[in-house]
Design a protein around this motif. Sequence first.
Motif, PDB file in Angstrom:
ATOM      1  N   VAL A   3       9.392  15.738  -1.535  1.00 36.32           N
ATOM      2  CA  VAL A   3       8.486  14.627  -1.268  1.00 36.32           C
ATOM      3  C   VAL A   3       8.686  13.526  -2.310  1.00 36.32           C
ATOM      4  CG1 VAL A   3       6.069  13.942  -1.147  1.00 36.32           C
ATOM      5  CG2 VAL A   3       6.801  16.105  -0.121  1.00 36.32           C
ATOM      6  N   VAL A   4       8.847  13.901  -3.547  1.00 36.53           N
ATOM      7  CA  VAL A   4       9.079  12.932  -4.626  1.00 36.53           C
ATOM      8  C   VAL A   4      10.407  12.210  -4.385  1.00 36.53           C
ATOM      9  CG1 VAL A   4       9.510  12.686  -7.096  1.00 36.53           C
ATOM     10  CG2 VAL A   4       7.694  14.205  -6.291  1.00 36.53           C
ATOM     11  N   LEU A   5      11.424  12.933  -3.962  1.00 32.92           N
ATOM     12  CA  LEU A   5      12.731  12.345  -3.684  1.00 32.92           C
ATOM     13  C   LEU A   5      12.626  11.303  -2.562  1.00 32.92           C
ATOM     14  CD1 LEU A   5      15.772  12.333  -4.232  1.00 32.92           C
ATOM     15  CD2 LEU A   5      15.978  14.103  -2.485  1.00 32.92           C
ATOM     16  N   PHE A   6      11.909  11.620  -1.488  1.00 34.67           N
ATOM     17  CA  PHE A   6      11.720  10.664  -0.401  1.00 34.67           C
ATOM     18  C   PHE A   6      10.904   9.451  -0.858  1.00 34.67           C
ATOM     19  CE2 PHE A   6      12.730  14.237   2.523  1.00 34.67           C
ATOM     20  CZ  PHE A   6      13.773  13.607   3.189  1.00 34.67           C
ATOM     21  N   ALA A   7       9.924   9.665  -1.701  1.00 34.83           N
ATOM     22  CA  ALA A   7       9.118   8.553  -2.212  1.00 34.83           C
ATOM     23  C   ALA A   7       9.983   7.616  -3.056  1.00 34.83           C
ATOM     24  CB  ALA A   7       7.944   9.079  -3.032  1.00 34.83           C
ATOM     25  N   VAL A   8      10.835   8.176  -3.889  1.00 35.10           N
ATOM     26  CA  VAL A   8      11.733   7.366  -4.714  1.00 35.10           C
ATOM     27  C   VAL A   8      12.706   6.596  -3.824  1.00 35.10           C
ATOM     28  CG1 VAL A   8      13.607   7.487  -6.411  1.00 35.10           C
ATOM     29  CG2 VAL A   8      11.508   8.789  -6.771  1.00 35.10           C
ATOM     30  N   MET A   9      13.267   7.259  -2.818  1.00 34.82           N
ATOM     31  CA  MET A   9      14.189   6.588  -1.891  1.00 34.82           C
ATOM     32  C   MET A   9      13.495   5.443  -1.176  1.00 34.82           C
ATOM     33  SD  MET A   9      16.571   9.516  -0.162  1.00 34.82           S
ATOM     34  CE  MET A   9      16.785   8.497   1.249  1.00 34.82           C
ATOM     35  N   TYR A  10      12.252   5.639  -0.778  1.00 31.40           N
ATOM     36  CA  TYR A  10      11.509   4.603  -0.077  1.00 31.40           C
ATOM     37  C   TYR A  10      11.320   3.374  -0.959  1.00 31.40           C
ATOM     38  CZ  TYR A  10       7.770   2.066   2.219  1.00 31.40           C
ATOM     39  OH  TYR A  10       7.025   1.078   2.791  1.00 31.40           O
ATOM     40  N   PHE A  11      10.886   3.595  -2.203  1.00 24.24           N
ATOM     41  CA  PHE A  11      10.605   2.464  -3.091  1.00 24.24           C
ATOM     42  C   PHE A  11      11.864   1.800  -3.640  1.00 24.24           C
ATOM     43  CE2 PHE A  11       6.342   4.362  -3.247  1.00 24.24           C
ATOM     44  CZ  PHE A  11       5.602   3.226  -2.981  1.00 24.24           C
ATOM     45  N   LEU A  12      12.973   2.528  -3.705  1.00 17.15           N
ATOM     46  CA  LEU A  12      14.196   1.939  -4.241  1.00 17.15           C
ATOM     47  C   LEU A  12      15.138   1.384  -3.182  1.00 17.15           C
ATOM     48  CD1 LEU A  12      15.092   4.405  -7.130  1.00 17.15           C
ATOM     49  CD2 LEU A  12      14.003   2.182  -7.269  1.00 17.15           C
ATOM     50  N   MET A  13      15.057   1.902  -1.950  1.00 12.42           N
ATOM     51  CA  MET A  13      16.023   1.482  -0.935  1.00 12.42           C
ATOM     52  C   MET A  13      15.375   0.856   0.297  1.00 12.42           C
ATOM     53  SD  MET A  13      18.608   4.733  -1.212  1.00 12.42           S
ATOM     54  CE  MET A  13      19.523   4.278   0.218  1.00 12.42           C
ATOM     55  N   ILE A  14      14.473   1.531   0.904  1.00 10.94           N
ATOM     56  CA  ILE A  14      13.945   1.094   2.192  1.00 10.94           C
ATOM     57  C   ILE A  14      13.012  -0.103   2.045  1.00 10.94           C
ATOM     58  CG2 ILE A  14      12.581   1.810   4.186  1.00 10.94           C
ATOM     59  CD1 ILE A  14      13.653   4.682   3.629  1.00 10.94           C
ATOM     60  N   ARG A  15      12.095  -0.050   1.120  1.00  6.03           N
ATOM     61  CA  ARG A  15      11.109  -1.127   0.963  1.00  6.03           C
ATOM     62  C   ARG A  15      11.750  -2.464   0.585  1.00  6.03           C
ATOM     63  NH1 ARG A  15       6.747  -1.959  -3.391  1.00  6.03           N
ATOM     64  NH2 ARG A  15       5.185  -3.182  -2.282  1.00  6.03           N
ATOM     65  N   PRO A  16      12.671  -2.509  -0.391  1.00  5.82           N
ATOM     66  CA  PRO A  16      13.313  -3.792  -0.711  1.00  5.82           C
ATOM     67  C   PRO A  16      14.128  -4.357   0.464  1.00  5.82           C
ATOM     68  CG  PRO A  16      13.649  -2.259  -2.504  1.00  5.82           C
ATOM     69  CD  PRO A  16      13.038  -1.487  -1.382  1.00  5.82           C
ATOM     70  N   GLN A  17      14.753  -3.470   1.227  1.00  5.98           N
ATOM     71  CA  GLN A  17      15.531  -3.927   2.364  1.00  5.98           C
ATOM     72  C   GLN A  17      14.625  -4.544   3.433  1.00  5.98           C
ATOM     73  OE1 GLN A  17      17.775  -0.881   4.354  1.00  5.98           O
ATOM     74  NE2 GLN A  17      19.110  -2.371   5.358  1.00  5.98           N
ATOM     75  N   LYS A  18      13.469  -3.941   3.663  1.00  2.00           N
ATOM     76  CA  LYS A  18      12.523  -4.496   4.628  1.00  2.00           C
ATOM     77  C   LYS A  18      12.007  -5.860   4.173  1.00  2.00           C
ATOM     78  CE  LYS A  18      10.816  -0.344   6.900  1.00  2.00           C
ATOM     79  NZ  LYS A  18       9.631   0.456   7.222  1.00  2.00           N
ATOM     80  N   LYS A  19      11.744  -6.009   2.880  1.00  2.00           N
ATOM     81  CA  LYS A  19      11.295  -7.298   2.354  1.00  2.00           C
ATOM     82  C   LYS A  19      12.375  -8.360   2.537  1.00  2.00           C
ATOM     83  CE  LYS A  19       7.875  -6.113  -1.121  1.00  2.00           C
ATOM     84  NZ  LYS A  19       7.523  -6.254  -2.543  1.00  2.00           N
TER      85      LYS A  19
END
Length: 125
Positions: A3-19
């Motif tokens: 879960v921590v790994l997915f949270a880190v991936m979300y904040f480092l990869m997915i969220r900036p790309q969506k922005k």
Amino acid sequence: MIVVLFAVMYFLMIRPQKKQQQKRREQLSKIKVGDQVITIGRLHGVVDEINEAEKTVTLDCDGIYLVFDLSAIASVKQPAVAAPAANNDANATANDDHKDDAVSKSDQDATADSDAKEETKSEDK
């Protein structure tokens, strides 16, 4: 741990790309006729026509009209603010006056140097 790994991936990869995608969509939706744009092929032009139905844009590139997909627009140049531009024009005029003075002084110095060389040559003869 997963879960921590997915949270880190979300904040480092997915969220900036969506922005970044959201910012690009806003930029493309705000394009209007007369804006200066740069395509993904680094072609600079001015927007002449926008076709929302076909999602195309016609660019005027020094009298040559080219049609591109809206997705081919890489960036929109920001127009200069009118007040600082007027101020810059005044500064440019003042700088030109100083340049003219400097050029005339250097011309006078060059003329004096060439006259001195000619006098030296004539004395040597």
